[in-house]
Write a protein that holds these residues in place. Sequence first.
Motif, mmCIF file in Angstrom:
data_model
loop_
_atom_site.group_PDB
_atom_site.id
_atom_site.type_symbol
_atom_site.label_atom_id
_atom_site.label_comp_id
_atom_site.label_asym_id
_atom_site.label_seq_id
_atom_site.Cartn_x
_atom_site.Cartn_y
_atom_site.Cartn_z
ATOM 1 N N ASP A 341 -5.866 4.372 -1.102
ATOM 2 C CA ASP A 341 -4.433 4.044 -1.112
ATOM 3 C C ASP A 341 -3.939 3.749 0.302
ATOM 4 O O ASP A 341 -3.156 2.811 0.525
ATOM 5 N N MET A 342 -4.390 4.546 1.269
ATOM 6 C CA MET A 342 -3.963 4.344 2.662
ATOM 7 C C MET A 342 -4.495 3.020 3.214
ATOM 8 O O MET A 342 -3.792 2.313 3.932
ATOM 9 N N GLU A 343 -5.739 2.690 2.870
ATOM 10 C CA GLU A 343 -6.312 1.419 3.317
ATOM 11 C C GLU A 343 -5.474 0.254 2.813
ATOM 12 O O GLU A 343 -5.138 -0.666 3.574
ATOM 13 N N HIS A 344 -5.113 0.289 1.535
ATOM 14 C CA HIS A 344 -4.319 -0.805 0.959
ATOM 15 C C HIS A 344 -2.914 -0.835 1.551
ATOM 16 O O HIS A 344 -2.348 -1.915 1.773
ATOM 17 N N THR A 345 -2.361 0.332 1.826
ATOM 18 C CA THR A 345 -1.028 0.394 2.437
ATOM 19 C C THR A 345 -1.048 -0.255 3.822
ATOM 20 O O THR A 345 -0.148 -1.022 4.184
ATOM 21 N N ILE A 346 -2.089 0.033 4.593
ATOM 22 C CA ILE A 346 -2.211 -0.537 5.942
ATOM 23 C C ILE A 346 -2.405 -2.046 5.863
ATOM 24 O O ILE A 346 -1.766 -2.812 6.600
ATOM 25 N N ILE A 347 -3.274 -2.501 4.970
ATOM 26 C CA ILE A 347 -3.551 -3.931 4.846
ATOM 27 C C ILE A 347 -2.308 -4.699 4.407
ATOM 28 O O ILE A 347 -2.045 -5.810 4.867
ATOM 29 N N GLU A 348 -1.537 -4.091 3.528
ATOM 30 C CA GLU A 348 -0.321 -4.752 3.049
ATOM 31 C C GLU A 348 0.809 -4.681 4.062
ATOM 32 O O GLU A 348 1.837 -5.343 3.901
ATOM 33 N N GLY A 349 0.640 -3.881 5.116
ATOM 34 C CA GLY A 349 1.647 -3.800 6.174
ATOM 35 C C GLY A 349 2.885 -3.051 5.761
ATOM 36 O O GLY A 349 3.998 -3.436 6.111
ATOM 37 N N GLN A 350 2.679 -1.942 5.043
ATOM 38 C CA GLN A 350 3.814 -1.171 4.540
ATOM 39 C C GLN A 350 3.641 0.309 4.876
ATOM 40 O O GLN A 350 2.526 0.788 5.085
ATOM 41 N N GLY A 351 4.755 1.049 4.879
ATOM 42 C CA GLY A 351 4.729 2.506 4.955
ATOM 43 C C GLY A 351 3.951 3.083 6.111
ATOM 44 O O GLY A 351 3.082 3.941 5.914
ATOM 45 N N TYR A 352 4.271 2.651 7.343
ATOM 46 C CA TYR A 352 3.509 3.124 8.501
ATOM 47 C C TYR A 352 3.666 4.631 8.702
ATOM 48 O O TYR A 352 2.708 5.315 9.081
ATOM 49 N N ASP A 353 4.861 5.146 8.476
ATOM 50 C CA ASP A 353 5.080 6.591 8.656
ATOM 51 C C ASP A 353 4.203 7.391 7.706
ATOM 52 O O ASP A 353 3.654 8.436 8.083
ATOM 53 N N ASN A 427 -0.052 -10.662 14.369
ATOM 54 C CA ASN A 427 0.043 -11.829 13.482
ATOM 55 C C ASN A 427 -0.546 -11.535 12.093
ATOM 56 O O ASN A 427 -0.710 -12.459 11.292
ATOM 57 N N TRP A 428 -0.879 -10.272 11.842
ATOM 58 C CA TRP A 428 -1.610 -9.944 10.623
ATOM 59 C C TRP A 428 -0.876 -10.384 9.353
ATOM 60 O O TRP A 428 -1.480 -10.961 8.446
ATOM 61 N N LEU A 429 0.435 -10.120 9.277
ATOM 62 C CA LEU A 429 1.175 -10.459 8.058
ATOM 63 C C LEU A 429 1.162 -11.968 7.807
ATOM 64 O O LEU A 429 1.067 -12.412 6.652
ATOM 65 N N THR A 430 1.237 -12.749 8.878
ATOM 66 C CA THR A 430 1.174 -14.216 8.737
ATOM 67 C C THR A 430 -0.189 -14.644 8.217
ATOM 68 O O THR A 430 -0.298 -15.467 7.301
ATOM 69 N N VAL A 431 -1.242 -14.094 8.814
ATOM 70 C CA VAL A 431 -2.611 -14.416 8.396
ATOM 71 C C VAL A 431 -2.843 -13.977 6.952
ATOM 72 O O VAL A 431 -3.417 -14.723 6.148
ATOM 73 N N LYS A 432 -2.376 -12.782 6.631
ATOM 74 C CA LYS A 432 -2.558 -12.232 5.277
ATOM 75 C C LYS A 432 -1.931 -13.138 4.221
ATOM 76 O O LYS A 432 -2.549 -13.437 3.196
ATOM 77 N N ARG A 433 -0.699 -13.587 4.485
ATOM 78 C CA ARG A 433 -0.010 -14.448 3.520
ATOM 79 C C ARG A 433 -0.661 -15.824 3.433
ATOM 80 O O ARG A 433 -0.894 -16.352 2.343
ATOM 81 N N ALA A 434 -0.975 -16.420 4.581
ATOM 82 C CA ALA A 434 -1.504 -17.785 4.609
ATOM 83 C C ALA A 434 -2.863 -17.882 3.918
ATOM 84 O O ALA A 434 -3.152 -18.878 3.244
ATOM 85 N N LEU A 435 -3.692 -16.858 4.079
ATOM 86 C CA LEU A 435 -5.038 -16.891 3.496
ATOM 87 C C LEU A 435 -5.123 -16.117 2.180
ATOM 88 O O LEU A 435 -6.209 -15.988 1.619
ATOM 89 N N GLN A 436 -3.981 -15.611 1.714
ATOM 90 C CA GLN A 436 -3.932 -14.858 0.447
ATOM 91 C C GLN A 436 -4.992 -13.747 0.427
ATOM 92 O O GLN A 436 -5.832 -13.662 -0.462
ATOM 93 N N LEU A 437 -4.905 -12.890 1.429
ATOM 94 C CA LEU A 437 -5.880 -11.811 1.558
ATOM 95 C C LEU A 437 -5.603 -10.648 0.622
ATOM 96 O O LEU A 437 -6.508 -9.854 0.346
ATOM 97 N N VAL A 438 -4.384 -10.538 0.152
ATOM 98 C CA VAL A 438 -4.047 -9.508 -0.836
ATOM 99 C C VAL A 438 -3.721 -10.192 -2.152
ATOM 100 O O VAL A 438 -2.822 -11.028 -2.226
ATOM 101 N N VAL A 439 -4.492 -9.844 -3.176
ATOM 102 C CA VAL A 439 -4.338 -10.463 -4.494
ATOM 103 C C VAL A 439 -3.883 -9.386 -5.483
ATOM 104 O O VAL A 439 -4.617 -8.434 -5.759
ATOM 105 N N ASP A 440 -2.680 -9.529 -5.976
ATOM 106 C CA ASP A 440 -2.143 -8.545 -6.929
ATOM 107 C C ASP A 440 -2.812 -8.699 -8.295
ATOM 108 O O ASP A 440 -3.265 -9.781 -8.673
ATOM 109 N N GLY A 456 -8.603 -5.830 -4.704
ATOM 110 C CA GLY A 456 -7.305 -6.389 -4.324
ATOM 111 C C GLY A 456 -7.256 -7.004 -2.946
ATOM 112 O O GLY A 456 -6.341 -7.776 -2.653
ATOM 113 N N TYR A 457 -8.223 -6.680 -2.082
ATOM 114 C CA TYR A 457 -8.264 -7.273 -0.742
ATOM 115 C C TYR A 457 -9.410 -8.271 -0.676
ATOM 116 O O TYR A 457 -10.560 -7.942 -0.963
ATOM 117 N N ALA A 458 -9.089 -9.510 -0.296
ATOM 118 C CA ALA A 458 -10.106 -10.552 -0.130
ATOM 119 C C ALA A 458 -10.595 -10.529 1.314
ATOM 120 O O ALA A 458 -9.802 -10.703 2.238
#
Length: 572
Positions: A341-353, A427-440, A456-458
């Motif tokens: 869960d933490m890995e996916h949270t970090i990759i998605e760029g959410q919930g840093y705290d 630039n991670w969020l830009t790269v993630k969106r452009a390359l569709q690295l997270v697939v719901d 879920g992570y490509a």
Amino acid sequence: MAQIPNLENAPLNLNSLREHSQKELLNILKNIRGRKLLVIDQKLSGSLALEHGVDNLRHLSKDPIQGDAKNIVYLVRSQASLMKLISLHIHHDVSQGLQREYFVYFVPRRTVVCEKVLEEEKVHQLLTIGEYPLYIIPLDEDVLSFELDMASKEIQVDGDTSSLWHIARAIHKLESIFGVIPNIRAKGRASKRVTEILDRMHKEQPIASTDVDMVTPMCTQLTYEGLLDELLHINNGSVELEGSIMGVQGGKKMKVPLNSSDKLYKEIRDLNFEVVVQVLRQKATSMKQDYTEVTTTSQTVAELKDFVKKLNSLPEMTRHINLAQHLNTFTSKPSFLGKLDMEHTIIEGQGYDICFEYIEEMIHKQEAIFDVLRLLVLFSITNLGLPKKHFDYFRREILHSYGFEHMATLNNLERAGLLKKQEAKSNWLTVKRALQLVVDDTDTANPNDIAYVFSGYAPLSIRLVQHAIKYGWRAIDDILKLLPGPHLEFKRDVYSSASSFETRIDAPVGMDKVADGRRSLVLVIFIGGVTFAEISALRFLSGQEGMAFELIVGATKILNGRTLLETLTENL
């Protein structure tokens, strides 16, 4: 089942590579006169099948050499720890008054560091030193290893780029056998350097550096083969574990071979683990129903023959049911699921705290230090570092909880750029969106995207390969500039008569066939290493309908987050 993979179905004649390597070694041994004993680094023996060509052989260990052999020939990788073992043997022989000749052949090359250790141990003058240029080991039908375990540390921390010359030589050897590769795409500093060396050799090659994608190795692999490596560590195409896990009594450890010679393993290794459990259950149920029918109804000879054929696969079924059951004891733990869960949270760029709180709790519970470091490195890479107060805090907490001997490891991680203070915006969020690295809503049972290998992570590295073979890199040039290191993409006019390796990457997909109708081959090389999950993702791409290419993987080593971090570990 043989531990050495059967290479008969490989898209290239990889058996010739293996046979050539064996022949070179036998020639070395023939030039040493008299009775001899070959002492081999265990990491090398499984891949070479040397047991079939050498009569007197043992694995390198701290135990003294027994027997009356007058010539001791060591075949080892260039690692200081192995030099210590060789020195131990020689010191023992000298103390016992034994007269022997000692030969050390480094694979693939000798290093100053290793020779310095031998000098410090005062055995260097007793040795005849040579090199065994084993550039490539086929690990399976579609996977080649350069066996450069320390390449990542040497390049990123020590500034030693000699392994890049070795990689270039390995590619040169492949091209000399199978023909020149006329197209090249490279991303990353190390890849660019290899292409420059190749250019001087008048050759070319598609290459990728691991420093371009350090996110993927830090994520927990969720394919069957990937999980086996994460939890049991696959070494030389096998895992070593307690016999009781495999239903064998006696308490001894045993090696379980894992390669494409096992038909069931070949079928399930690239599946998401939760699907593997279902497949094994279905096969076991089917076999049970067949047994009931055979014992309660009259069967034709043909039906009985089919049943007996299924029974022949029973040992493989039992093996993988036992392995899956053992893996399940890990994957069902709340700590394992929480880490995912933490890995996916970090990759998605959410919930840093939430992430920082979770990592802090892991440290206070003194969970495995490599699990802690993997999450910290994953956060650091995706955010271009940790905020200064968090960087200082976690560094201090790790040293207090796990010991100040880890100071050197933390320094190595910082020098490698894996765990550092945040100085710029990521630039991670830009790269993630452009390359569709997270697939719901990834369908792991019937996947339509490579993201299934991490649920879920490509993998970023494989997305880049996917773009390269489908559209070329020009379409994502702006995104490539956001990733570490330079990139280049060009063709040469050099073609070989051996057309089996030729690829026309920029041509329309349907036209990529060699003259005899077979699919063209693309060799994807990972400098620094590759995970089994990435290999599974490449196999998934290769198996897609309409795919014009067959993909072969070449890597400095097979790794996961733990084994990558281990190469950077250094105790004070």
